[in-house]
Design a protein around this motif. Sequence first.
Motif, short mmCIF file in Angstrom:
data_model
loop_
_atom_site.label_atom_id
_atom_site.label_comp_id
_atom_site.label_asym_id
_atom_site.label_seq_id
_atom_site.Cartn_x
_atom_site.Cartn_y
_atom_site.Cartn_z
N ARG A 74 9.92 -51.04 -2.62
CA ARG A 74 9.64 -52.17 -3.50
C ARG A 74 10.84 -53.12 -3.61
O ARG A 74 10.69 -54.33 -3.56
N HIS A 75 12.02 -52.56 -3.80
CA HIS A 75 13.22 -53.39 -3.90
C HIS A 75 13.95 -53.36 -2.55
O HIS A 75 14.95 -52.67 -2.38
N TRP A 76 13.40 -54.09 -1.61
CA TRP A 76 13.89 -54.10 -0.23
C TRP A 76 15.28 -54.71 -0.18
O TRP A 76 15.51 -55.81 -0.70
N ASP A 77 16.21 -54.00 0.45
CA ASP A 77 17.59 -54.46 0.53
C ASP A 77 17.92 -54.78 1.98
O ASP A 77 18.05 -53.87 2.81
N PRO A 78 18.06 -56.04 2.33
CA PRO A 78 18.34 -56.41 3.72
C PRO A 78 19.61 -55.80 4.27
O PRO A 78 19.79 -55.74 5.50
N LEU A 160 3.37 -56.19 12.45
CA LEU A 160 4.03 -55.81 11.20
C LEU A 160 5.50 -55.50 11.42
O LEU A 160 6.37 -55.91 10.63
N VAL A 161 5.81 -54.80 12.49
CA VAL A 161 7.16 -54.30 12.73
C VAL A 161 8.04 -55.33 13.43
O VAL A 161 9.27 -55.26 13.34
N ALA A 162 7.44 -56.30 14.10
CA ALA A 162 8.22 -57.25 14.91
C ALA A 162 9.39 -57.88 14.16
O ALA A 162 10.50 -57.97 14.72
N PRO A 163 9.24 -58.31 12.90
CA PRO A 163 10.38 -58.93 12.22
C PRO A 163 11.53 -57.98 11.94
O PRO A 163 12.64 -58.42 11.58
N LEU A 164 11.28 -56.67 12.09
CA LEU A 164 12.31 -55.67 11.77
C LEU A 164 13.09 -55.21 13.00
O LEU A 164 14.00 -54.38 12.87
N GLN A 165 12.75 -55.73 14.16
CA GLN A 165 13.44 -55.29 15.37
C GLN A 165 14.94 -55.51 15.22
O GLN A 165 15.39 -56.54 14.74
N GLY A 166 15.70 -54.50 15.63
CA GLY A 166 17.15 -54.54 15.50
C GLY A 166 17.66 -53.95 14.22
O GLY A 166 18.86 -53.75 14.07
#
Length: 308
Positions: A74-78, A160-166
């Motif tokens: 919920r509290h996503w931390d980049p 869904l996962v594409a923006p998280l690559q890397g």
Amino acid sequence: MSQSASAFYPVGIPGQPWGEAERAQWRARQRRQRSHAEDVVAAVQELAVRFEVVEYGRLAPEAGGHPLLALHTRHWDPALPVALVTGGVHGYETSGVHGALEFATHHAGDYAGRCNLLVVPCVSPWGYEHIQRWNHDAIDPNRSFREDSPAPEAAALMRLVAPLQGRVRVHIDLHETTDTDESEFRPALAARDGKPFVPGGIPDGFYLVGDTARPQPAFQAAIIAAVEQVTHIALPDGNGRIIGSPVVAHGVIEYPCRELGLCAGLTDAPYVTTTEVYPDSPRATQAQCNAAQVAAMRAALDHALAAG
């Protein structure tokens, strides 16, 4: 099932790949046996007090119109790494779905402030309801994680996962190897593709499939050690293999995940594994199968996060 009994699958003509008529005939043989809404959607909704629930897609009406749901911190931390858990890529593999939900319910809080969690408990809802390896179109989602994927379940998860690559540190994909792999699903695959069915064997016990491009032997060993406290580990056959692949360590084989279009090849995470629980063993209960998946997830995250 003997080779003679399983040599002819009751759809199509031996030696000829299926067309749409055969796929429709196969689909007509399938029966809805459980409820994605009751077993998965309801559980995900209960977790909404602790997670952000994301509907990242929806299947077509003819495939049940099921929502594709994910849970994320919920509290996503980049600033934190991402841990990805996927279950039910093969919908019939029950402990992958329920193990992911048990982990999210009882253990996710242990990782607060250590990583961002993205848990996708049931990638293939139609397969879950029909206790089927394939999707509504007789396509295996776990061979479809590739560009221009023919499987909507795989394509939606890739988006869904594409923006998280890397940023994904660890990905654990939850599966089972069942007796029906040999009695139903492998013969169906051979029939669908117009190939002869070659009988194989089903190992008794838990094992892991690592990625040949990212083997991480210490990571795999940590998971095996944790699961061994819950259930037994599969031993190699007389040729030193498990399901036809050489055993590279206790309870571990490897596949080229991206080349095969497997879910485990979905990200570039340095720590990747696919679990394989054996639910048909007389030595394992359903509760143990779920617990084995949870133990594998915890060990995978603990090792990957500690390793940095």
